[in-house]
Structure formats: structure tokens, C-alpha cells
Design a protein around this motif. Structure first.
Motif, mmCIF file in Angstrom:
data_model
loop_
_atom_site.group_PDB
_atom_site.id
_atom_site.type_symbol
_atom_site.label_atom_id
_atom_site.label_comp_id
_atom_site.label_asym_id
_atom_site.label_seq_id
_atom_site.Cartn_x
_atom_site.Cartn_y
_atom_site.Cartn_z
ATOM 1 N N UNK A 153 -70.820 -20.617 96.316
ATOM 2 C CA UNK A 153 -70.687 -19.860 97.562
ATOM 3 C C UNK A 153 -71.203 -18.435 97.413
ATOM 4 N N UNK A 154 -70.986 -17.820 96.230
ATOM 5 C CA UNK A 154 -71.428 -16.439 96.037
ATOM 6 C C UNK A 154 -72.946 -16.331 96.095
ATOM 7 N N UNK A 155 -73.628 -17.337 95.563
ATOM 8 C CA UNK A 155 -75.093 -17.342 95.591
ATOM 9 C C UNK A 155 -75.597 -17.627 97.002
ATOM 10 N N UNK A 156 -74.949 -18.575 97.664
ATOM 11 C CA UNK A 156 -75.346 -18.939 99.027
ATOM 12 C C UNK A 156 -75.193 -17.743 99.958
ATOM 13 N N UNK A 157 -74.102 -16.991 99.803
ATOM 14 C CA UNK A 157 -73.900 -15.798 100.635
ATOM 15 C C UNK A 157 -74.985 -14.756 100.377
ATOM 16 N N UNK A 158 -75.361 -14.605 99.113
ATOM 17 C CA UNK A 158 -76.420 -13.656 98.777
ATOM 18 C C UNK A 158 -77.746 -14.076 99.397
ATOM 19 N N UNK A 159 -78.022 -15.377 99.372
ATOM 20 C CA UNK A 159 -79.263 -15.882 99.959
ATOM 21 C C UNK A 159 -79.244 -15.731 101.478
ATOM 22 N N UNK A 160 -78.055 -15.903 102.084
ATOM 23 C CA UNK A 160 -77.941 -15.743 103.532
ATOM 24 C C UNK A 160 -78.241 -14.307 103.941
ATOM 25 N N UNK A 161 -77.814 -13.347 103.127
ATOM 26 C CA UNK A 161 -78.115 -11.943 103.417
ATOM 27 C C UNK A 161 -79.618 -11.693 103.401
ATOM 28 N N UNK A 162 -80.311 -12.346 102.460
ATOM 29 C CA UNK A 162 -81.768 -12.218 102.416
ATOM 30 C C UNK A 162 -82.406 -12.883 103.641
ATOM 31 N N UNK A 163 -81.804 -14.015 104.071
ATOM 32 C CA UNK A 163 -82.330 -14.721 105.246
ATOM 33 C C UNK A 163 -82.256 -13.853 106.495
ATOM 34 N N UNK A 164 -81.188 -13.062 106.613
ATOM 35 C CA UNK A 164 -81.053 -12.180 107.775
ATOM 36 C C UNK A 164 -82.238 -11.222 107.849
ATOM 37 N N UNK A 165 -82.623 -10.671 106.702
ATOM 38 C CA UNK A 165 -83.779 -9.756 106.674
ATOM 39 C C UNK A 165 -85.050 -10.476 107.110
ATOM 40 N N UNK A 166 -85.225 -11.701 106.640
ATOM 41 C CA UNK A 166 -86.412 -12.483 107.006
ATOM 42 C C UNK A 166 -86.423 -12.765 108.503
ATOM 43 N N UNK A 167 -85.264 -13.133 109.028
ATOM 44 C CA UNK A 167 -85.150 -13.445 110.464
ATOM 45 C C UNK A 167 -85.475 -12.212 111.298
ATOM 46 N N UNK A 168 -84.921 -11.073 110.909
ATOM 47 C CA UNK A 168 -85.160 -9.849 111.679
ATOM 48 C C UNK A 168 -86.645 -9.455 111.656
ATOM 49 N N UNK A 169 -87.270 -9.605 110.488
ATOM 50 C CA UNK A 169 -88.700 -9.278 110.400
ATOM 51 C C UNK A 169 -89.525 -10.208 111.270
ATOM 52 N N UNK A 170 -89.145 -11.484 111.291
ATOM 53 C CA UNK A 170 -89.866 -12.464 112.092
ATOM 54 C C UNK A 170 -89.726 -12.157 113.591
#
Length: 308
Positions: A286-303
């Protein structure tokens, strides 16, 4: 000999009879040992408590006394092992109401957890530090677990026949009874039966290593094997490269963690590890998945910003 059950029967005797009747031969030896350990704690904590005297209060006191010496998760496991037998006693009319209802699970604060996995740089240094000679050794075992994420008992049970080098696959269909007298055992669950894809470098390395070995004999088993022996070898390598000391199970965590960080889907990682469901993988990492989700937010916002 099976005793006739009644409300005056000691709960410790009832529980021992219950695990023999319902669990013996139906579950893995490792799981059975947990039920037997729970029985030992019952003998220690409530040696004179009769079935008919179990109430919500006496049951909660049992959990509280157990929790005084164990962490919360361990207490939760103890509760689940005992609860099954108590519910059967309720069904048989030996206990009037379910005393486990609304039980409060307590426990000692968890100890500070050591790092369970290595990062990619540390793993690369570890693999480079291995002494991969022409003979089978625990260094070869460490390489295999690092590249496949197998459980300790699964890797011990491998034979040359389990490798399909032409398709770059290794089959996991059994485990090794290293905690008992040796010999093959079934896998942890049906989902654990799987084929794991190997990279071409690992294929070449193991094709040469296993070339003249008997097809049906375990590769790494020469005598009684102890988990601590292999962990000691791994710990020595970790210290030599100045990396956190992890266990063989930590190598499994390392394998899964690096795949998740590389963008491999949770579903694919779950299948590779032999987890019974993706929920198990999600809870474990879960700790890794949460970290990856935070990165996904940045990708989504840039898109989304680029759509203007």
C-alpha cells in the motif's frame, strides 16, 4: 478418543478436540501449527475455564491477557483462530450467545520495522556481489529469488524439470517442507501454482548450471535446510555492499516493489507472486501504491493542462 462435549467441558479440551476433528489433514502443517500454538496459550491463560462459562467478559479478558504480550495483529490472528471454535460451540448449544461479538482487539505497539526491501541500485550491487560459480550454492538461490519473487519454500522445491528454457519459463507447482522432515508439499494456495517468465540472462545462467543435474531432484537440497542459514548468507552480502540487511522474504518484497515502481500493473505483480487476490498485493504494498498514485496525480494534471 473423542470426548462427549457438554457445557462443563474445559474449553482447552474442547478446542484441542475441535482442531483435531476439523483442521487436522485439512490445512497445511504450517497453518495447523498456529492453531496448536493458540491451544498452548489457552492452556496457559484459561486452563480451568469451562465452555458454559465463556461470556463476552471472560472472552474479552482472554484477549486482553493475550494482547499484553503480543502486537495487535498477532492478537487479531489469535482471535480468529479461537473464534471459529467458539462459534461452533454456539451452534451446538454449548454457549448461549456469541461471546466474540464486538470483541475489542488490543495489543502492544508494533516494533520499529526494518526495511524490507532494497532499491534498484542496492539490488544491482547485491547481484554483482554474488559468487556464481559452476556449482550450486546459496548465491544462486539468492539470484533466483531476486529475479522471480518466489517464496522460500517454492524456490527450494524447484527441480531442473521445472525449467522450460526454450519458453523462458519456470513452473511453481509445489513447495519444500523445510520446517519438517523434508519432501514436497502442495503450494500455499491454488493461485500459487503458476509459471514465471524469466529474463534471457537468467535463462542462460541456469541452463548452464543445471545441465547435468538429475531432472526430478531438488536443485538446492543437499541436507536439512534452515531459513536462517540462507538469511545469513544474504545478510553477509548486504553488509559487504553497505545496503540494509534484508531476509530472503525481503528479496520477494524487493522484486515486487521494483516491478510496481517500474509501472507493472498490480494484477500482473499479484499473478507473478502467486497471491490469491489483488487485495493481498494492495495491502502488502500500500505504501508503494500510494506513492505511485501521487505521481499519477502529477501526470494527470499535466495531461489535462495540455488540453487547453
Amino acid at each position: 478418543m473423542i470426548q462427549r462435549t457438554n457445557a462443563d467441558m474445559l474449553f482447552t479440551d474442547f478446542y484441542e478436540q475441535w482442531i483435531t476433528t476439523y483442521k487436522q489433514g485439512a490445512i497445511r502443517p504450517v497453518t495447523m501449527s498456529k492453531y496448536k500454538m493458540a491451544h498452548q496459550w489457552l492452556v496457559r491463560l484459561i486452563p480451568d475455564l469451562k465452555i458454559g462459562d465463556i461470556t463476552r467478559i471472560t472472552y474479552q479478558q482472554l484477549l486482553n491477557n493475550y494482547a499484553a504480550e503480543h502486537e495487535r495483529q498477532t492478537t487479531m490472528d489469535f482471535h480468529h483462530h479461537i473464534k471459529c471454535a467458539i462459534l461452533d460451540a454456539v451452534d451446538e448449544g454449548l454457549i448461549e450467545r456469541d461471546p466474540t461479538r464486538k470483541a475489542i482487539i488490543k495489543g502492544r505497539p508494533p516494533k520499529d520495522k526494518k526495511q524490507k526491501y532494497l532499491n534498484q541500485f542496492e539490488l544491482q550491487k547485491l547481484l554483482a556481489n554474488l559468487d556464481l560459480g559452476t556449482d550450486v550454492s546459496w548465491d544462486w538461490f539468492i539470484l533466483l529469488v531476486a529475479k522471480t519473487g518466489m517464496r522460500f519454500s517454492e524456490a527450494l522445491a524447484l527441480t531442473p524439470k521445472d525449467f522450460d528454457f526454450s519458453r523462458q519459463l519456470v513452473s511453481v507447482a509445489k513447495t519444500w517442507n523445510y520446517k519438517g522432515d523434508g519432501g514436497f508439499l502442495p503450494t500455499k494456495n491454488r493461485s500459487s501454482i503458476r509459471k514465471i517468465q524469466l529474463d534471457w540472462q537468467t535463462v542462460i545462467q541456469f541452463a548452464g548450471l543445471l545441465k547435468n543435474m538429475p531432472e526430478d531432484e531438488p536443485i538446492f537440497i543437499k541436507k536439512q535446510v534452515y531459513n536462517s542459514t540462507v538469511n545469513d548468507v544474504l545478510a553477509r552480502h548486504c553488509r559487504e555492499i553497505d545496503a540494509p540487511v534484508i531476509t530472503i522474504h525481503g528479496l520477494r518484497h524487493t522484486h515486487a516493489s521494483l516491478l510496481l515502481f517500474a509501472g507493472v500493473s498490480i494484477a500482473s505483480v499479484a499473478r507473478r507472486l502467486g497471491h490469491s487476490s489483488m487485495t493481498t498485493t494492495q495491502k502488502t504494498y500500500i505504501h508503494i501504491i500510494q506513492e505511485l498514485e501521487n505521481k499519477d496525480v502529477d501526470v494527470i494534471m499535466r495531461f489535462l493542462s495540455g488540453l487547453n
